[in-house]
Design a protein around this motif. Structure first.
Motif, PDB file in Angstrom:
ATOM      1  N   ILE A   1     -12.203   4.200   1.904  1.00 60.71           N
ATOM      2  CA  ILE A   1     -12.698   6.172   2.194  1.00 60.71           C
ATOM      3  C   ILE A   1     -12.531   5.908   4.161  1.00 60.71           C
ATOM      4  N   PHE A   2     -13.720   5.325   4.051  1.00 61.29           N
ATOM      5  CA  PHE A   2     -14.017   4.707   5.775  1.00 61.29           C
ATOM      6  C   PHE A   2     -12.856   4.321   6.918  1.00 61.29           C
ATOM      7  N   CYS A   3     -11.074   3.737   6.157  1.00 65.30           N
ATOM      8  CA  CYS A   3     -10.466   3.763   6.169  1.00 65.30           C
ATOM      9  C   CYS A   3     -10.190   4.308   7.571  1.00 65.30           C
ATOM     10  N   GLU A   4      -9.877   5.495   7.839  1.00 67.74           N
ATOM     11  CA  GLU A   4      -9.149   6.348   8.491  1.00 67.74           C
ATOM     12  C   GLU A   4     -10.059   6.816   9.537  1.00 67.74           C
ATOM     13  N   TYR A   5     -12.004   6.249   9.616  1.00 68.02           N
ATOM     14  CA  TYR A   5     -12.841   6.862  10.558  1.00 68.02           C
ATOM     15  C   TYR A   5     -13.290   6.020  11.092  1.00 68.02           C
ATOM     16  N   VAL A   6     -12.361   4.754  11.196  1.00 69.96           N
ATOM     17  CA  VAL A   6     -13.327   3.015  12.446  1.00 69.96           C
ATOM     18  C   VAL A   6     -11.915   3.626  13.390  1.00 69.96           C
TER      19      VAL A   6
ATOM     20  N   ASN B   1      -8.755  -7.377   2.145  1.00 76.60           N
ATOM     21  CA  ASN B   1     -10.112  -6.394   1.572  1.00 76.60           C
ATOM     22  C   ASN B   1      -9.875  -5.578   2.934  1.00 76.60           C
ATOM     23  N   ASP B   2     -10.445  -4.429   2.856  1.00 73.30           N
ATOM     24  CA  ASP B   2     -10.747  -3.411   4.170  1.00 73.30           C
ATOM     25  C   ASP B   2     -11.969  -4.036   4.361  1.00 73.30           C
ATOM     26  N   ASP B   3     -13.447  -4.670   3.835  1.00 70.68           N
ATOM     27  CA  ASP B   3     -14.530  -4.826   4.400  1.00 70.68           C
ATOM     28  C   ASP B   3     -14.050  -5.781   5.184  1.00 70.68           C
ATOM     29  N   MET B   4     -13.832  -7.069   4.200  1.00 73.38           N
ATOM     30  CA  MET B   4     -13.248  -7.838   5.602  1.00 73.38           C
ATOM     31  C   MET B   4     -12.772  -7.490   7.084  1.00 73.38           C
ATOM     32  N   ALA B   5     -11.461  -7.017   6.873  1.00 74.34           N
ATOM     33  CA  ALA B   5     -10.867  -6.362   7.936  1.00 74.34           C
ATOM     34  C   ALA B   5     -12.021  -4.973   8.692  1.00 74.34           C
ATOM     35  N   VAL B   6     -12.692  -4.996   8.773  1.00 74.08           N
ATOM     36  CA  VAL B   6     -13.904  -4.171   9.392  1.00 74.08           C
ATOM     37  C   VAL B   6     -14.953  -5.643   9.841  1.00 74.08           C
TER      38      VAL B   6
ATOM     39  N   PRO C   1     -10.037   1.654  15.987  1.00 70.27           N
ATOM     40  CA  PRO C   1      -8.777   2.479  15.748  1.00 70.27           C
ATOM     41  C   PRO C   1      -8.923   2.335  13.698  1.00 70.27           C
ATOM     42  N   ALA C   2      -7.792   3.598  14.027  1.00 70.43           N
ATOM     43  CA  ALA C   2      -8.196   3.843  11.847  1.00 70.43           C
ATOM     44  C   ALA C   2      -7.468   2.604  11.572  1.00 70.43           C
ATOM     45  N   LEU C   3      -7.381   2.139   9.889  1.00 68.65           N
ATOM     46  CA  LEU C   3      -7.350   1.029  10.010  1.00 68.65           C
ATOM     47  C   LEU C   3      -5.849   1.047   8.752  1.00 68.65           C
ATOM     48  N   THR C   4      -4.334   0.856   9.264  1.00 67.44           N
ATOM     49  CA  THR C   4      -3.241   0.386   8.442  1.00 67.44           C
ATOM     50  C   THR C   4      -3.754  -0.551   7.378  1.00 67.44           C
ATOM     51  N   THR C   5      -3.574  -0.009   6.004  1.00 65.40           N
ATOM     52  CA  THR C   5      -4.309  -0.544   5.273  1.00 65.40           C
ATOM     53  C   THR C   5      -3.334  -0.733   4.021  1.00 65.40           C
ATOM     54  N   VAL C   6      -3.310  -1.190   2.689  1.00 64.03           N
ATOM     55  CA  VAL C   6      -2.849  -1.520   1.250  1.00 64.03           C
ATOM     56  C   VAL C   6      -3.887  -0.931   0.168  1.00 64.03           C
ATOM     57  N   ARG C   7      -2.712   1.140  -0.176  1.00 65.36           N
ATOM     58  CA  ARG C   7      -3.737   1.392  -0.848  1.00 65.36           C
ATOM     59  C   ARG C   7      -3.527   1.020  -2.063  1.00 65.36           C
ATOM     60  N   LYS C   8      -4.453   0.359  -3.316  1.00 64.31           N
ATOM     61  CA  LYS C   8      -4.403  -0.215  -3.802  1.00 64.31           C
ATOM     62  C   LYS C   8      -5.259   1.365  -5.228  1.00 64.31           C
ATOM     63  N   GLN C   9      -4.121   1.646  -5.379  1.00 63.68           N
ATOM     64  CA  GLN C   9      -4.955   2.931  -6.304  1.00 63.68           C
ATOM     65  C   GLN C   9      -5.441   2.871  -8.003  1.00 63.68           C
ATOM     66  N   THR C  10      -7.144   2.874  -6.829  1.00 68.27           N
ATOM     67  CA  THR C  10      -7.917   1.985  -7.830  1.00 68.27           C
ATOM     68  C   THR C  10      -8.098   3.712  -9.507  1.00 68.27           C
TER      69      THR C  10
ATOM     70  N   LEU D   1       2.074   0.826   1.295  1.00 71.44           N
ATOM     71  CA  LEU D   1       1.317   0.566   2.715  1.00 71.44           C
ATOM     72  C   LEU D   1       0.623   2.557   3.838  1.00 71.44           C
ATOM     73  N   ILE D   2      -0.453   2.721   3.533  1.00 68.53           N
ATOM     74  CA  ILE D   2      -0.597   3.467   4.875  1.00 68.53           C
ATOM     75  C   ILE D   2      -0.867   2.805   6.125  1.00 68.53           C
ATOM     76  N   LYS D   3       0.332   3.751   6.832  1.00 74.26           N
ATOM     77  CA  LYS D   3       0.008   3.196   8.283  1.00 74.26           C
ATOM     78  C   LYS D   3      -0.340   4.387   9.043  1.00 74.26           C
ATOM     79  N   ARG D   4      -2.000   3.533  10.143  1.00 74.85           N
ATOM     80  CA  ARG D   4      -2.711   4.048  11.136  1.00 74.85           C
ATOM     81  C   ARG D   4      -2.239   3.589  12.014  1.00 74.85           C
ATOM     82  N   ASP D   5      -3.550   3.389  12.955  1.00 79.02           N
ATOM     83  CA  ASP D   5      -3.578   2.634  14.213  1.00 79.02           C
ATOM     84  C   ASP D   5      -3.714   0.662  14.779  1.00 79.02           C
ATOM     85  N   SER D   6      -3.784   0.672  14.039  1.00 79.32           N
ATOM     86  CA  SER D   6      -4.660  -0.840  14.234  1.00 79.32           C
ATOM     87  C   SER D   6      -3.097  -1.866  14.114  1.00 79.32           C
TER      88      SER D   6
END
Length: 337
Positions: free
Chosen positions: A276-281, A245-250, A283-292, A323-328
């Motif tokens: 919501i924080f993924c694009e603001y860390v 998950n994103d929290d552990m990625a941070v 580098p911006a975090l590449t992640t899998v968007r779970k459409q919660t 899959l949301i591709k950013r900079d990580s």
């Protein structure tokens, strides 16, 4: 003093029965009159008296939103999206009661008198006694987030295994072979599916699964930090880490930075959920968007259909991930070995 149905009836010059029918969307009133009364009620900021309505219609006007746990294993972002999605559908028609079942001694407070319907956000099989208790009491129920085998239950699920598979495959397409995983909380089905997706991608691409690259986590930042520290102590440090998950990625990114290394120059990272924080860390975090949010919206719509319909059959709906591709993530396939 608050506006009542009788006040609206007097202003509209109709009976209070007509007003009541209009506000309850009765078919026994013409659309023009109904529209006029609803608009007038909005102008006057009319708020329904649910206690009175409950006595007349034998309804509680309460929807229960129950989580496996609110304090442990449920990230703030996930919790917020679920609550927001449900609230957007039930709006002012029902009161929303939010609880975690992990702190409940018994389920006596769950009854048809208290709840018109329940949305259960389930994480593990330990929720089954609660789910079957609700079914036995014939309370309309929708289960989100975890697959329930019973055919008479409406299940809204995320295709999590597919999402983890795509994330791992993206690492591989960028030249990575030493790919680790920080797993989710033990006992949670989401942890199992995300790990399975990761492993299946490695197998399908003929990459050896290394046991030292499978590190447990708890779905929080602290466990992501600790897990990454373990990986950084290995003789062969992974070039990429899939975090469940994103929290552990941070947390993992912070451990990498503390070691004097950089993301993605030294180690690539992918998370899961797209908080919501993924694009603001950085580098911006590449992640899998779970459409919660979509999962909770569809689940709420299905629950309202159950409440208002005499005919009901269970169903399972899978909401795809993205899959949301950013900079990580770094492409190392062109680097010289």
């Amino acid at each position: 003093m608050s506006i009542t149905i009788k006040d609206i009836a007097k202003i509209a010059n109709v009976s209070h029965t007509t007003v009541s029918r209009a506000l309850n969307n009765s078919p026994f009133i013409n659309e023009k009159t109904k529209k006029k009364i609803i608009e007038l009620a909005d102008e006057l900021n009319y708020v329904p008296n649910y206690n009175a309505k409950s006595l007349v219609l034998n309804k509680s006007y309460n929807i229960g939103l129950l989580f496996s746990s609110i304090s442990s294993g449920t990230s703030p972002g996930f919790f917020h999206e679920i609550v927001e999605g449900v609230s957007s559908i039930i709006k002012g028609n029902y009161n929303l009661v939010i609880r975690g079942i992990d702190r409940c001694i018994n389920f006596n407070y769950i009854s048809k008198e208290r709840f018109d319907g329940i949305i259960m956000v389930s994480q593990s099989e330990s929720d089954n006694p609660f789910i079957y208790d609700v079914i036995s009491k014939e309370i309309p129920l929708v289960v989100l987030n975890r697959k329930i085998e019973a055919d008479n239950i409406t299940n809204i699920l995320s295709a999590e295994k597919d999402g983890a598979y795509e994330a791992t495959k993206y690492f591989i397409s960028n030249g990575h072979k030493n790919i680790a995983i920080i797993e989710g909380k033990a006992g949670f089905k989401s942890s199992v599916f995300r790990k399975e997706g990761y492993i299946n991608a490695l197998i399908d691409n003929k990459i050896k699964i290394k046991s030292e690259y499978l590190v447990p986590g708890e779905y929080d930042i602290k466990s992501g930090f600790s897990a990454m520290e373990k990986l950084l102590k290995l003789p062969n440090i992974p070039t990429a880490v899939f975090c469940s998950n994103d929290d552990m990625a941070v947390g993992a990114m912070r451990a990498i930075q503390k070691k004097g290394l950089k993301v993605p120059e030294n180690i690539s990272i992918i998370g899961f959920d797209d908080n919501i924080f993924c694009e603001y860390v950085t580098p911006a975090l590449t992640t899998v968007r779970k459409q919660t949010s979509k999962i909770s919206i569809v689940g709420s719509q299905k629950l309202l259909e159950q409440i208002t319909s005499s005919k009901f059959t269970g169903e399972k709906l899978y909401i795809p991930t993205e899959l949301i591709k950013r900079d990580s993530v770094k492409n190392i396939s062109v680097e010289k070995i």
